[in-house]
Design an enzyme around this catalytic site. Structure first.
Site, PDB file in Angstrom:
ATOM      1  N   TYR A  64      32.936  52.209  52.581  1.00  0.00           N
ATOM      2  CA  TYR A  64      32.152  50.990  52.731  1.00  0.00           C
ATOM      3  C   TYR A  64      31.090  50.985  51.648  1.00  0.00           C
ATOM      4  CZ  TYR A  64      33.010  47.631  56.330  1.00  0.00           C
ATOM      5  OH  TYR A  64      33.519  46.566  57.019  1.00  0.00           O
ATOM      6  N   GLU A  66      28.774  47.997  50.940  1.00  0.00           N
ATOM      7  CA  GLU A  66      28.035  46.725  50.904  1.00  0.00           C
ATOM      8  C   GLU A  66      26.781  46.889  50.061  1.00  0.00           C
ATOM      9  OE1 GLU A  66      27.304  45.221  54.814  1.00  0.00           O
ATOM     10  OE2 GLU A  66      29.435  45.184  55.298  1.00  0.00           O
ATOM     11  N   ASP A 241      36.327  27.180  36.904  1.00  0.00           N
ATOM     12  CA  ASP A 241      37.219  28.093  37.615  1.00  0.00           C
ATOM     13  C   ASP A 241      38.402  28.366  36.686  1.00  0.00           C
ATOM     14  OD1 ASP A 241      39.083  29.316  39.203  1.00  0.00           O
ATOM     15  OD2 ASP A 241      38.939  27.892  40.869  1.00  0.00           O
ATOM     16  N   THR A 270      40.366  34.506  39.134  1.00  0.00           N
ATOM     17  CA  THR A 270      41.138  35.559  39.783  1.00  0.00           C
ATOM     18  C   THR A 270      41.358  36.629  38.724  1.00  0.00           C
ATOM     19  OG1 THR A 270      43.234  34.625  39.083  1.00  0.00           O
ATOM     20  CG2 THR A 270      42.438  33.939  41.243  1.00  0.00           C
ATOM     21  N   LYS A 273      46.256  36.728  37.778  1.00  0.00           N
ATOM     22  CA  LYS A 273      47.176  35.744  37.187  1.00  0.00           C
ATOM     23  C   LYS A 273      47.377  36.113  35.710  1.00  0.00           C
ATOM     24  CE  LYS A 273      45.993  32.423  40.783  1.00  0.00           C
ATOM     25  NZ  LYS A 273      45.414  31.103  41.135  1.00  0.00           N
ATOM     26  N   ARG A 279      45.168  42.092  42.409  1.00  0.00           N
ATOM     27  CA  ARG A 279      44.882  40.873  43.168  1.00  0.00           C
ATOM     28  C   ARG A 279      43.393  40.860  43.521  1.00  0.00           C
ATOM     29  NH1 ARG A 279      47.766  37.128  45.235  1.00  0.00           N
ATOM     30  NH2 ARG A 279      49.421  37.941  43.934  1.00  0.00           N
TER      31      ARG A 279
HETATM   32  C1  PLP Z   1      44.828  30.665  42.290  1.00  0.00           C
HETATM   33  C2  PLP Z   1      43.572  29.895  42.224  1.00  0.00           C
HETATM   34  C3  PLP Z   1      42.527  30.132  43.122  1.00  0.00           C
HETATM   35  C4  PLP Z   1      42.668  31.014  44.342  1.00  0.00           C
HETATM   36  O1  PLP Z   1      42.915  32.321  44.105  1.00  0.00           O
HETATM   37  P1  PLP Z   1      43.280  33.295  45.340  1.00  0.00           P
HETATM   38  O2  PLP Z   1      43.145  34.641  44.740  1.00  0.00           O
HETATM   39  O3  PLP Z   1      44.636  32.942  45.777  1.00  0.00           O
HETATM   40  O4  PLP Z   1      42.259  33.052  46.402  1.00  0.00           O
HETATM   41  C5  PLP Z   1      41.341  29.454  42.943  1.00  0.00           C
HETATM   42  N1  PLP Z   1      41.202  28.562  41.956  1.00  0.00           N
HETATM   43  C6  PLP Z   1      42.190  28.277  41.084  1.00  0.00           C
HETATM   44  C7  PLP Z   1      41.976  27.263  40.012  1.00  0.00           C
HETATM   45  C8  PLP Z   1      43.417  28.932  41.201  1.00  0.00           C
HETATM   46  O5  PLP Z   1      44.411  28.625  40.379  1.00  0.00           O
END
Ligand code: PLP
Length: 478
Positions: A64, A66, A241, A270, A273, A279
């Site tokens: 843990y 935090e 994002d 993320t 990707k 992940r």
């Molecule tokens: C994939 C994605 C997310 C979410 O990601 P997770 O790891 O699945 O929660 C948020 N914003 C955008 C633009 C994404 O493509």
């Protein structure tokens, strides 16, 4: 390191797991086999390195932690401090950011951290001020009502879902759509591109607290310099994002106006990707928002995942190597080759092409819904996902589009020649599939007819295409 080390590591791990629950060991082995055999064109997926994967399976999982580096609510976090600081350091160097918060468990969580940080920073609320200076016990019931009213009525302007925006940017299925009064900007119906004048107009009318850029299904670059100017003109905080295209930013394919980091107040992503890490999620920001961002846990996040933060440090170290820039460029070269191959064979593409890692096919010209196309492709060994196109007449469930992306196949080593071959396989399936009918004879949006011999033949060609590019070539499980 011997080439055998990776095989030995995964084989030994499976042996240990098999002794407890053999069905889990079997499923892990089966997953590798499936991934090796399928032509993975899911734009949001990739293949993390063996080093990244192996970093996640250890005793860091038991801790843990935090709090933040050096300021934990639990004792004995010195080794977690080491890996969290390393991950943050690599992220800051890689993206040229002054602050990095590497605890978010996913992209959605990173966005929640960012939204909360902006609310706490921007909303004038005496009750919130009291709460922030830890006088929570002094808050009266009226203060709490005021706080909810003040925080709960803020405005967000983001890209519409059917233009490629993400549901965490203020849409109903996500809590952001309940937290914020949301409005969205779309794309030009004629070109499919973002019309910055229209975004500016919407911002002037709506006066959002947060202007969000970023997408999961827009096949083009976004000019973040212009978006920042729009945000500044209405006093909005500009958030990007970059979940989908972080690898292209890391690999310096997106630079200047197209690199979000120098232009945005806050950037979320993320890590799994195009960035090709474990992940997870991450937030980058300047010094103004850093303290608020660091309150992510326990404000909106559960305890950090130290094993994943360690894997983020490994993957980010990989992304800082020169060969990652080469990888990022090949992702885009491959997407463009795939787009050209599809266009040449008569498929309609949203915006007519791509300048990032993804291509959005409009399959209505083939007489199909996205759902029919997705399933027919899957029958043929090609893994994609259906996706709405702008002004989609089939709605978000059936859709009229197929989204494909090249980060995963590029990791395997496929190049532009193989992308043309892939375009041929996709075209074969789409042109040989016809819509099916319901029992009462009405047209179905889900059923389809594809000669199994065609599906088998395409699947065989896909397997042959992949045979030259083994996935995890250093890993053999038997
Ligand atoms: C994939 C994605 C997310 C979410 O990601 P997770 O790891 O699945 O929660 C948020 N914003 C955008 C633009 C994404 O493509």
């Amino acid at each position: 390191m011997s080439r055998n080390a990776e095989s030995t590591a995964f084989r030994s791990a499976l042996e240990v797991i098999r002794a407890v629950e053999p069905r889990v060991a079997d499923a892990i082995g089966a997953e590798l086999a499936d991934q090796r055999e399928s032509l993975k064109l899911i734009a949001s997926e990739n293949y993390a390195s063996p080093a990244t994967l192996l970093t996640m399976g250890n005793w860091f999982s038991d801790k843990y932690a935090e709090g933040t580096v050096g300021r934990r609510f639990y004792a004995g976090c010195q080794n977690v401090d080491t890996v969290e600081a390393l991950a943050a350091e690599h992220a800051k160097e890689l993206f040229g950011a002054s602050h990095a918060y590497v605890q978010p468990h996913s992209g959605i969580d990173a966005n929640l951290v960012a939204f909360w940080a902006v609310l706490a920073d921007r909303v004038e609320s005496p009750a919130l001020k009291k709460a922030q200076v830890r006088q929570v016990n002094d808050l009266t019931e009226a203060d709490w009502f005021a706080l909810r009213r003040e925080l709960g009525n803020q405005r967000m302007l983001g890209m519409s879902l059917d233009a490629g925006g993400h549901l965490t940017h203020g849409f109903r299925p996500n809590i952001s759509g309940k937290m914020f009064d949301q409005r969205s900007y779309g794309t030009d119906p004629a070109t499919g591109l973002i019309d910055y004048d229209r975004v500016a107009e919407a911002a002037r009318e709506f006066k959002p607290l947060i202007l969000v850029a970023g997408y999961s299904a827009y096949p083009r670059k976004v000019n973040f310099r212009i978006m920042r100017e729009i945000a500044d003109s209405v006093g909005a905080t500009f958030m990007v994002d970059m979940a989908h295209f972080a690898g292209l930013v890391a690999g310096k394919v997106f630079t200047g106006d197209f690199d979000p980091v120098p232009h945005a107040h806050i950037v979320t992503t993320t890590t799994h990707k195009s960035l090709r890490g474990p992940r997870g999620g991450m937030v980058l920001c300047g010094p103004e928002l850093a303290d608020q961002v660091d309150r992510g846990c326990p404000m909106v996040l559960g305890g950090p995942l130290p094993h994943v933060m360690a894997a983020k440090a490994v993957a980010l170290a990989e992304a800082r190597r020169p060969d990652f820039a080469d990888y990022a460029q090949r992702i885009v070269d491959n997407a463009q080759a795939l787009a050209e191959g599809l266009l040449r064979r008569g498929t309609t593409l949203v915006t007519g092409g791509t300048d990032n890692h993804l291509v959005l096919l409009d399959v209505s010209g083939h007489g199909l819904t996205g759902r029919q196309a997705e399933q027919a492709l899957l029958d043929s060994g090609i893994v994609t996902n259906r996706n709405a196109v702008p002004q989609d007449r089939n709605g978000a469930w059936y859709t009229s589009g197929i989204r494909i992306g090249t980060p995963a196949l590029t990791t395997r080593g496929l190049g532009t020649a193989e992308m043309d071959a892939t375009a041929e396989l996709i075209h074969t399936v789409l042109s040989q599939t016809t819509p099916g009918a319901n029992a009462d004879g009405t047209p179905s949006k889900a059923k389809y007819v594809l000669d199994p011999a065609v599906a088998d033949s395409v699947a065989k060609q896909a397997t042959d295409l992949l045979a030259g590019f083994p996935l995890y070539p250093t890993v053999t499980l038997d």
